[in-house]
Write an enzyme that holds these catalytic residues in place. Structure first.
Site, PDB file in Angstrom:
ATOM      1  CE  LYS A 195      37.517  45.558  36.230  1.00 42.40           C
ATOM      2  NZ  LYS A 195      36.451  44.568  35.930  1.00 42.40           N
TER       3      LYS A 195
ATOM      4  CE  LYS B  34      36.049  47.930  39.562  1.00 39.14           C
ATOM      5  NZ  LYS B  34      35.168  46.786  39.226  1.00 39.14           N
TER       6      LYS B  34
END
Length: 324
Positions: free
Chosen positions: A196, A249
């Site tokens: 992330k 992500k």
């Protein structure tokens, strides 16, 4: 010209059916995970200003919303909660009657076969907007792990099928796995936000989740967009600690990372097609600058081609209609 020697690649492109026969990458409804933003109160069905077509919904609207999702053939949702009250420790995240827990119970009662993924983080629930306990301006790693484990157990107790921790604290998968196992939820998998990045593409989501940090930023725990090897270290740690899925992500600007994660680990890879990627397309389409349907399909196919097995996307309902 008869003496030229060359390959005729166009032979396999001469008709729709022939192109379909040799297509290498497919997108299915089963690949889609639709995010829902559930809020406290009643009679709330309000569009997020920066995300056209995405809504805050209260519990009295959940059944109708999920019925539409199920009717479209989507098999899974991920729940994000927006609480009415926040505090320094994000206590509503792990309250047994928190908004995600209540929504999970309601959905499971009406739609037992739908796979419910619970986003497991504190940022929506803390008054400072950070993903962990804050002390003198620092986000504390180890004390936060207990609260994340408590949140995961509470969500599993409410009926969540999958726990998806998104906080990027070191050791969060290990802490949650131990917490779930000790509470008797040994069969509940963890869909880790393993990779992330600290990204500017999250802006509209923070509008939707009311989770903007009240000071500083998240660069001390989310990853530097310039780093590639760090992504593999993060993913390797989560695999060792017991993750069952690995999320990358954002998706679109990190397709190279997604491919490397897919090539290096044997777990299912999940692309998160984030809010900024969604809102840019919606804005351009509303201005008549692009063909929204063709752009969306091309973008999601690129994620599948890069190695994604599943895609979390705000376009899930639109795409399910396209695929019907």
């Amino acid at each position: 010209m008869t003496d030229l020697q060359f390959n005729r690649h166009r032979r396999l492109r001469t008709s729709d059916n022939l192109r379909s026969m040799v297509k290498e990458t497919w997108l299915r409804k089963e690949d889609l995970i639709y995010p829902l933003f559930v809020v406290e109160g009643s009679n709330v069905h309000s569009e997020v200003a920066s995300m056209p077509g995405v809504f805050h919904i209260s519990l009295d609207y959940v059944e109708a919303e999920v019925q539409e999702i199920v009717d479209l053939g989507i098999k899974s949702i991920i729940l994000f909660g927006v609480p009415a009250e926040k505090d320094a420790l994000g206590s509503q995240a792990y309250h047994d009657h928190g908004i995600v827990q209540e929504a999970t119970r309601l959905i499971k009662e009406k739609f037992p076969e739908l796979v419910i993924i619970a986003d497991t983080c504190l940022c929506q629930y803390t008054d400072h907007g950070h993903c962990g306990i804050v002390e003198e301006g620092k986000i504390l790693n180890d004390p936060t792990l207990d609260l994340l484990a408590r949140t995961a157990v509470s969500q599993a107790r409410a009926g969540a099928d999958i726990i998806a921790p998104s906080n990027m604290m070191d050791g969060f998968v290990a802490a949650i796995r131990r917490g779930l196992d000790e509470a008797g939820f040994v069969d509940v998998p963890i869909m880790s936000y393993a990779v992330k990045y600290s990204s500017s593409f999250y802006g509209p989501f923070r509008d939707a989740a009311h989770s903007t940090p009240q000071f500083g930023d998240r660069k001390t725990y989310q990853m530097d967009p310039a780093n590639r090897m760090e992504a593999l270290r993060e993913a390797a740690s989560d695999v060792e600690e017991g993750a069952d899925f690995l999320i990358v992500k954002p998706a679109l600007s990190y397709l190279d990372i997604m491919r490397e994660v897919k090539d290096n680990f044997l777990l299912p890879v999940v692309a998160y097609n984030v809010s900024g990627e969604y809102s840019m397309i919606k804005a351009a389409a509303q201005n008549g600058w692009i063909n929204e349907q063709e752009i969306v399909m091309e973008k999601l196919i690129s994620m599948k081609r890069a190695g994604a097995d599943l895609i979390i996307t705000y376009f899930a309902k639109d795409v399910a209609k396209m695929l019907s």
